[in-house]
Structures are given as structure tokens and as C-alpha cells.
Design a protein around this motif. Structure first.
Motif, mmCIF file in Angstrom:
data_model
loop_
_atom_site.group_PDB
_atom_site.id
_atom_site.type_symbol
_atom_site.label_atom_id
_atom_site.label_comp_id
_atom_site.label_asym_id
_atom_site.label_seq_id
_atom_site.Cartn_x
_atom_site.Cartn_y
_atom_site.Cartn_z
ATOM 1 N N LEU A 273 0.838 -1.194 0.000
ATOM 2 C CA LEU A 273 0.000 0.000 0.000
ATOM 3 C C LEU A 273 0.874 1.245 0.000
ATOM 4 C CD1 LEU A 273 -2.707 -0.947 2.668
ATOM 5 C CD2 LEU A 273 -2.871 -1.142 0.174
ATOM 6 N N ASP A 274 0.459 2.240 -0.754
ATOM 7 C CA ASP A 274 1.138 3.534 -0.745
ATOM 8 C C ASP A 274 0.560 4.340 0.421
ATOM 9 O OD1 ASP A 274 2.213 6.038 -1.156
ATOM 10 O OD2 ASP A 274 1.944 6.000 -3.340
ATOM 11 N N ASP B 32 -2.219 8.768 3.330
ATOM 12 C CA ASP B 32 -2.166 9.807 4.361
ATOM 13 C C ASP B 32 -2.523 11.170 3.773
ATOM 14 O OD1 ASP B 32 -1.656 11.087 6.797
ATOM 15 O OD2 ASP B 32 0.461 11.324 6.343
ATOM 16 N N THR B 33 -1.933 11.477 2.633
ATOM 17 C CA THR B 33 -2.210 12.759 1.977
ATOM 18 C C THR B 33 -3.684 12.868 1.612
ATOM 19 O OG1 THR B 33 0.023 12.873 1.084
ATOM 20 C CG2 THR B 33 -1.648 14.211 -0.010
ATOM 21 N N PHE B 34 -4.251 11.768 1.119
ATOM 22 C CA PHE B 34 -5.651 11.792 0.702
ATOM 23 C C PHE B 34 -6.589 11.952 1.894
ATOM 24 C CE2 PHE B 34 -9.490 9.421 -0.987
ATOM 25 C CZ PHE B 34 -9.948 10.504 -1.717
ATOM 26 N N THR B 35 -6.311 11.240 2.979
ATOM 27 C CA THR B 35 -7.185 11.373 4.147
ATOM 28 C C THR B 35 -7.132 12.800 4.701
ATOM 29 O OG1 THR B 35 -5.449 10.567 5.650
ATOM 30 C CG2 THR B 35 -6.993 8.938 4.759
ATOM 31 N N GLN B 36 -5.971 13.432 4.633
ATOM 32 C CA GLN B 36 -5.881 14.824 5.077
ATOM 33 C C GLN B 36 -6.705 15.745 4.177
ATOM 34 O OE1 GLN B 36 -1.936 16.323 6.179
ATOM 35 N NE2 GLN B 36 -1.208 14.220 6.331
ATOM 36 N N ARG B 37 -6.711 15.458 2.871
ATOM 37 C CA ARG B 37 -7.529 16.254 1.951
ATOM 38 C C ARG B 37 -9.019 16.069 2.263
ATOM 39 N NH1 ARG B 37 -6.536 14.040 -3.501
ATOM 40 N NH2 ARG B 37 -7.979 15.683 -4.161
#
Length: 265
Positions: A185-186, A191-196
Motif C-alpha cells: 500500500l502507498d 495519508d495525503t488523501f485522508t488529510q484532503r
């Protein structure tokens, strides 16, 4: 709205919750109820019950096979309602499905039927944009939350529309592949997407798809409010149901021991 409130309380706790996916109707109702009992006792915090669909485009071979077995047995809606009713007596429960059975049975009718069975919400993973308002209205009227699956490729400019009207949670797939994916998994991208997503909406964020091991679950847990596992449980239930509880317990323990540690991304 009591069932939706139970779900909200669970997803807003500091500890990452463990969701367990179970396709409805694969086994007889009494067998499925015993399976749900065992999974709840083994550490499942919430259930995601799959309403079988003939063409589950986002699912891999194993869950496709489970759905086809359920459809072959017939009485899918009745079996799903019975599964939801028992699951909801144990843990907060959300139904996962595709638009095709929702359209065929009628959004308003199906939402009311599942809400009356005790479901806290219902996530239509391939909800057509032109049916979004109708579905959200039907869910709201029935007292169901309407979680939304948001693809990672969604651009910032499209995020407001993607989360508009959603309730319950936002679903951020851990993998861009189908369910049953067993590769790496990337986690940085996740992480970046969940923050968005958190910047775009106050809703809790849930992740599943590709979280194939307890170790991966422990690494995803700091990023989200709940981790949902499906294929590892379905694999056990389709072959020898006995290990399903121990699989659940191992994932649950991985999430518990991850509390208080920093994300490893």
C-alpha cells in the motif's frame, strides 16, 4: 436516528475502530447469525453487510464469488434484512451495495426496509451523480446515514461535490485496486488523501480495500477512524468458518496495540 448516533459515537472515539465486511445470504440465516455472533465476540466494532449484486465492479474474485453464491440461493433482500437485523443487534451496522439493486428495488423502499431492520447507514459505492440527490433524500427520510466512497484520484476542485450530502463517514480506499488486493500500500498517498478529505469535510474517514494483513491494518489505523476488513474474513467463511473469529481477533489486536504510536508512512 439512534443507530446512526451509535455509529457516530464509535467513529469519533480516539481509538481506530475495526469494521468487518460480510456478504449477506451466502449461508443460511441461522448460520450467518452464529457467524456474526462469533465475529462480534472476536473484536468487530462495526459490521458492513454487503447486499449482493450481479456485477460488483469494485470487487475482486472472492467477493464476486460470494455474491454469486448468494444470488443463486435467492431471497437476497430477505436474507440481507435478516443479516442486518442480527448484526445491528450486536454492533453498529452499515449496508454496502451498488446502484443496480438500489435502482431495481427502489431507493425509497430499500432505504426504509434496511433502516427498519436496524441499519445505521447504507453506502452505494457507484452512486451515479444524477441519482445522488434522490438517494440522499431517500436515506435521510428513512433515518439512514449515506457514507460516500471517494476515489483517491478525485481532484481538489471536485472534492466539494464528491462529499456534498454525504453523512456517516467518507470512505477512502487504501488501495486503488479491487477488493482482495494483496500487494503493498502507498501509505504516504493514503495519508495525503485522508488529510484532503478531512479538510473538505468534518465527517470521519474510514478505509478498506487492500488492508490484507494485521500489520497493514496497524499502519493504516493512525490515518483513519476505522479500518474495514473484508476478503480475509470472507475467505475464511467460504472455506472453513472456524478461523474467521481468530482472523478478526488478530486484526483487532493489531489496532489496539497501535494506539498512541506515530504513523509509519
Amino acid at each position: 436516528m439512534a443507530t446512526a448516533n451509535r455509529l457516530h459515537t464509535l467513529l469519533t472515539q480516539p481509538q481506530c475502530a475495526l469494521g468487518v465486511f460480510l456478504p449477506a445470504g451466502v449461508h443460511q440465516t441461522d448460520v450467518q447469525c452464529r457467524q456474526l455472533d462469533h465475529l462480534a465476540q472476536s473484536g468487530a466494532d462495526l459490521f458492513e453487510i454487503g447486499l449482493p449484486c450481479a456485477n460488483p465492479a469494485l470487487d475482486g474474485l472472492l467477493i464476486r464469488s460470494a455474491y454469486h453464491r448468494a444470488l443463486f440461493k435467492g431471497d437476497v433482500i430477505d436474507r440481507t434484512v435478516r443479516a442486518v437485523a442480527h448484526a445491528a443487534s450486536l454492533r453498529p451496522t452499515v449496508v454496502m451495495t451498488y446502484w443496480e439493486p438500489v435502482r431495481r428495488h427502489g431507493p425509497e423502499h430499500l432505504a426504509r426496509l434496511l433502516a427498519d431492520a436496524g441499519a445505521a447507514g447504507m453506502m452505494v459505492v457507484d452512486l451515479p451523480p444524477d441519482e445522488t440527490l434522490r438517494w440522499h433524500h431517500a436515506a435521510h427520510t428513512a433515518g439512514l446515514s449515506a457514507p460516500r466512497l471517494v476515489p483517491r484520484a478525485t481532484q481538489d476542485t471536485d472534492l466539494p461535490a464528491a462529499v456534498d450530502g454525504a453523512s456517516g463517514w467518507l470512505y477512502a480506499p487504501a488501495s486503488t485496486g479491487p477488493t482482495g488486493y494483496q500487494g503493498p500500500l502507498d501509505l504516504t498517498a493514503l495519508d495525503t488523501f485522508t488529510q484532503r478529505l478531512r479538510a473538505a469535510s468534518p465527517l470521519p474517514v474510514v478505509s478498506g480495500v487492500g488492508i490484507s494483513s494485521p500489520g497493514l491494518a496497524a499502519r493504516v489505523a493512525p490515518l483513519v477512524d476505522a479500518v474495514v476488513i473484508g476478503t480475509p474474513i470472507v475467505r475464511a467463511l467460504l472455506s472453513d468458518p472456524a478461523p474467521a473469529g481468530s482472523v478478526t481477533a488478530t486484526f483487532a489486536q493489531a489496532l489496539r496495540t497501535r494506539i498512541g504510536t506515530a504513523p509509519d508512512v
